[in-house]
Design a protein around this motif. Structure first.
Motif, PDB file in Angstrom:
ATOM      1  N   GLU A  90      10.861   9.070  25.215  1.00 28.85           N
ATOM      2  CA  GLU A  90       9.853   8.139  24.711  1.00 28.85           C
ATOM      3  C   GLU A  90      10.478   6.788  24.359  1.00 28.85           C
ATOM      4  OE1 GLU A  90       6.849   7.936  20.883  1.00 28.85           O
ATOM      5  OE2 GLU A  90       7.503   9.881  21.628  1.00 28.85           O
ATOM      6  N   LYS A  91      11.677   6.810  23.786  1.00 28.44           N
ATOM      7  CA  LYS A  91      12.364   5.570  23.428  1.00 28.44           C
ATOM      8  C   LYS A  91      12.700   4.756  24.678  1.00 28.44           C
ATOM      9  CE  LYS A  91      16.405   4.190  20.697  1.00 28.44           C
ATOM     10  NZ  LYS A  91      17.565   4.720  19.985  1.00 28.44           N
ATOM     11  N   ILE A  92      13.194   5.439  25.713  1.00 32.42           N
ATOM     12  CA  ILE A  92      13.540   4.744  26.956  1.00 32.42           C
ATOM     13  C   ILE A  92      12.295   4.139  27.590  1.00 32.42           C
ATOM     14  CG2 ILE A  92      14.323   5.138  29.330  1.00 32.42           C
ATOM     15  CD1 ILE A  92      16.350   7.140  28.152  1.00 32.42           C
ATOM     16  N   TRP A  93      11.205   4.920  27.663  1.00 32.93           N
ATOM     17  CA  TRP A  93       9.979   4.393  28.252  1.00 32.93           C
ATOM     18  C   TRP A  93       9.420   3.247  27.426  1.00 32.93           C
ATOM     19  CZ3 TRP A  93       8.197   4.657  32.913  1.00 32.93           C
ATOM     20  CH2 TRP A  93       8.595   5.698  33.732  1.00 32.93           C
ATOM     21  N   GLY A  94       9.536   3.330  26.120  1.00 29.40           N
ATOM     22  CA  GLY A  94       9.079   2.224  25.270  1.00 29.40           C
ATOM     23  C   GLY A  94       9.862   0.953  25.545  1.00 29.40           C
ATOM     24  N   ARG A  95      11.170   1.097  25.690  1.00 35.91           N
ATOM     25  CA  ARG A  95      11.994  -0.084  25.988  1.00 35.91           C
ATOM     26  C   ARG A  95      11.675  -0.635  27.371  1.00 35.91           C
ATOM     27  NH1 ARG A  95      17.929   1.529  23.525  1.00 35.91           N
ATOM     28  NH2 ARG A  95      17.303   1.383  21.355  1.00 35.91           N
ATOM     29  N   LEU A  96      11.446   0.245  28.349  1.00 37.12           N
ATOM     30  CA  LEU A  96      11.112  -0.223  29.690  1.00 37.12           C
ATOM     31  C   LEU A  96       9.776  -0.969  29.708  1.00 37.12           C
ATOM     32  CD1 LEU A  96      12.197   2.763  31.951  1.00 37.12           C
ATOM     33  CD2 LEU A  96      13.181   0.488  31.872  1.00 37.12           C
ATOM     34  N   HIS A  97       8.820  -0.512  28.912  1.00 38.31           N
ATOM     35  CA  HIS A  97       7.506  -1.149  28.908  1.00 38.31           C
ATOM     36  C   HIS A  97       7.475  -2.445  28.107  1.00 38.31           C
ATOM     37  CE1 HIS A  97       6.171   2.794  30.425  1.00 38.31           C
ATOM     38  NE2 HIS A  97       5.303   2.052  31.070  1.00 38.31           N
ATOM     39  N   ILE A  98       8.367  -2.603  27.150  1.00 33.56           N
ATOM     40  CA  ILE A  98       8.377  -3.832  26.361  1.00 33.56           C
ATOM     41  C   ILE A  98       9.261  -4.910  26.996  1.00 33.56           C
ATOM     42  CG2 ILE A  98      10.304  -3.414  24.792  1.00 33.56           C
ATOM     43  CD1 ILE A  98       8.474  -4.358  22.528  1.00 33.56           C
ATOM     44  N   LEU A  99      10.050  -4.521  27.999  1.00 38.31           N
ATOM     45  CA  LEU A  99      10.969  -5.466  28.640  1.00 38.31           C
ATOM     46  C   LEU A  99      10.261  -6.683  29.246  1.00 38.31           C
ATOM     47  CD1 LEU A  99      14.000  -5.606  28.942  1.00 38.31           C
ATOM     48  CD2 LEU A  99      13.754  -4.603  31.206  1.00 38.31           C
ATOM     49  N   PRO A 100       9.148  -6.545  29.966  1.00 37.32           N
ATOM     50  CA  PRO A 100       8.478  -7.748  30.494  1.00 37.32           C
ATOM     51  C   PRO A 100       8.008  -8.691  29.394  1.00 37.32           C
ATOM     52  CG  PRO A 100       7.666  -5.810  31.619  1.00 37.32           C
ATOM     53  CD  PRO A 100       8.521  -5.335  30.488  1.00 37.32           C
ATOM     54  N   LEU A 101       7.555  -8.143  28.276  1.00 36.89           N
ATOM     55  CA  LEU A 101       7.125  -8.990  27.163  1.00 36.89           C
ATOM     56  C   LEU A 101       8.305  -9.776  26.606  1.00 36.89           C
ATOM     57  CD1 LEU A 101       4.897  -9.728  25.055  1.00 36.89           C
ATOM     58  CD2 LEU A 101       5.829  -7.864  23.690  1.00 36.89           C
ATOM     59  N   LEU A 102       9.435  -9.123  26.437  1.00 41.55           N
ATOM     60  CA  LEU A 102      10.616  -9.816  25.927  1.00 41.55           C
ATOM     61  C   LEU A 102      11.113 -10.864  26.919  1.00 41.55           C
ATOM     62  CD1 LEU A 102      12.544  -6.797  24.398  1.00 41.55           C
ATOM     63  CD2 LEU A 102      11.229  -8.534  23.193  1.00 41.55           C
ATOM     64  N   GLN A 103      11.033 -10.543  28.218  1.00 37.40           N
ATOM     65  CA  GLN A 103      11.460 -11.494  29.239  1.00 37.40           C
ATOM     66  C   GLN A 103      10.545 -12.717  29.249  1.00 37.40           C
ATOM     67  OE1 GLN A 103      14.292 -11.179  31.227  1.00 37.40           O
ATOM     68  NE2 GLN A 103      13.820 -13.334  31.549  1.00 37.40           N
ATOM     69  N   ALA A 104       9.230 -12.505  29.109  1.00 35.34           N
ATOM     70  CA  ALA A 104       8.284 -13.625  29.065  1.00 35.34           C
ATOM     71  C   ALA A 104       8.546 -14.495  27.843  1.00 35.34           C
ATOM     72  CB  ALA A 104       6.855 -13.095  29.053  1.00 35.34           C
ATOM     73  N   GLU A 105       8.845 -13.855  26.715  1.00 38.29           N
ATOM     74  CA  GLU A 105       9.151 -14.619  25.504  1.00 38.29           C
ATOM     75  C   GLU A 105      10.414 -15.449  25.693  1.00 38.29           C
ATOM     76  OE1 GLU A 105      10.218 -13.572  20.910  1.00 38.29           O
ATOM     77  OE2 GLU A 105       8.796 -12.272  21.949  1.00 38.29           O
ATOM     78  N   GLU A 106      11.412 -14.862  26.325  1.00 41.98           N
ATOM     79  CA  GLU A 106      12.651 -15.583  26.607  1.00 41.98           C
ATOM     80  C   GLU A 106      12.394 -16.759  27.547  1.00 41.98           C
ATOM     81  OE1 GLU A 106      16.783 -16.472  26.964  1.00 41.98           O
ATOM     82  OE2 GLU A 106      15.758 -15.171  25.532  1.00 41.98           O
ATOM     83  N   ASP A 107      11.560 -16.536  28.577  1.00 43.73           N
ATOM     84  CA  ASP A 107      11.250 -17.610  29.519  1.00 43.73           C
ATOM     85  C   ASP A 107      10.502 -18.750  28.831  1.00 43.73           C
ATOM     86  OD1 ASP A 107      12.483 -16.161  31.461  1.00 43.73           O
ATOM     87  OD2 ASP A 107      10.636 -15.410  32.384  1.00 43.73           O
ATOM     88  N   ARG A 108       9.545 -18.425  27.956  1.00 44.18           N
ATOM     89  CA  ARG A 108       8.835 -19.479  27.221  1.00 44.18           C
ATOM     90  C   ARG A 108       9.784 -20.269  26.339  1.00 44.18           C
ATOM     91  NH1 ARG A 108       4.780 -15.524  26.845  1.00 44.18           N
ATOM     92  NH2 ARG A 108       5.518 -14.857  24.823  1.00 44.18           N
ATOM     93  N   ASP A 109      10.720 -19.589  25.717  1.00 46.59           N
ATOM     94  CA  ASP A 109      11.696 -20.285  24.873  1.00 46.59           C
ATOM     95  C   ASP A 109      12.586 -21.188  25.714  1.00 46.59           C
ATOM     96  OD1 ASP A 109      12.974 -20.751  22.314  1.00 46.59           O
ATOM     97  OD2 ASP A 109      14.671 -19.579  23.105  1.00 46.59           O
TER      98      ASP A 109
END
Length: 119
Positions: A58-77
């Motif tokens: 569950e932890k691995i899948w949670g990290r995999l699913h939140i990765l695009p959100l973190l990448q988008a946040e990084e790109d906006r920054d």
């Protein structure tokens, strides 16, 4: 005088062994109890390992699913920093001067360095 003879039926047996009552349960009871206790422990261990594996999955899948959100946040920054740098260059250098050799976008890298060197 007549000789003393044993009573009819004989004398009682002489007790030469200690008559200590056995304390506790029979050994088979302890053996069965120990095996039941161990079986319960292995049961809990088996289901505990299964639960840990499920939580790790569950932890691995949670990290995999939140990765695009973190990448988008990084790109906006990165875009915000890029446009802020462009505005600062525009203010300092004017519109005529180019500080780069090409118009190709190069993703900025940030290296953290200490504020002042300690000797």
């Amino acid at each position: 005088m007549p000789q003393d003879m044993p009573p009819t039926g004989g004398y009682r047996e002489v007790q030469y062994k200690r008559n200590v009552p056995a304390r506790g349960f029979r050994p088979i009871t302890y053996l069965v109890g120990m095996h039941l206790f161990m079986a319960y422990g292995y049961y809990k261990l088996f289901y505990g390992i299964r639960e840990q594996n499920e939580l790790a999955r569950e932890k691995i899948w949670g990290r995999l699913h939140i990765l695009p959100l973190l990448q988008a946040e990084e790109d906006r920054d990165q875009a915000r920093r890029y446009y802020a740098d462009k505005a600062r260059e525009q203010q300092l250098l004017g519109s005529e001067t180019k500080i780069y050799n090409s118009d190709r976008f190069v993703r900025p890298t940030f290296g953290y360095t200490p504020a002042k060197a300690h000797n």
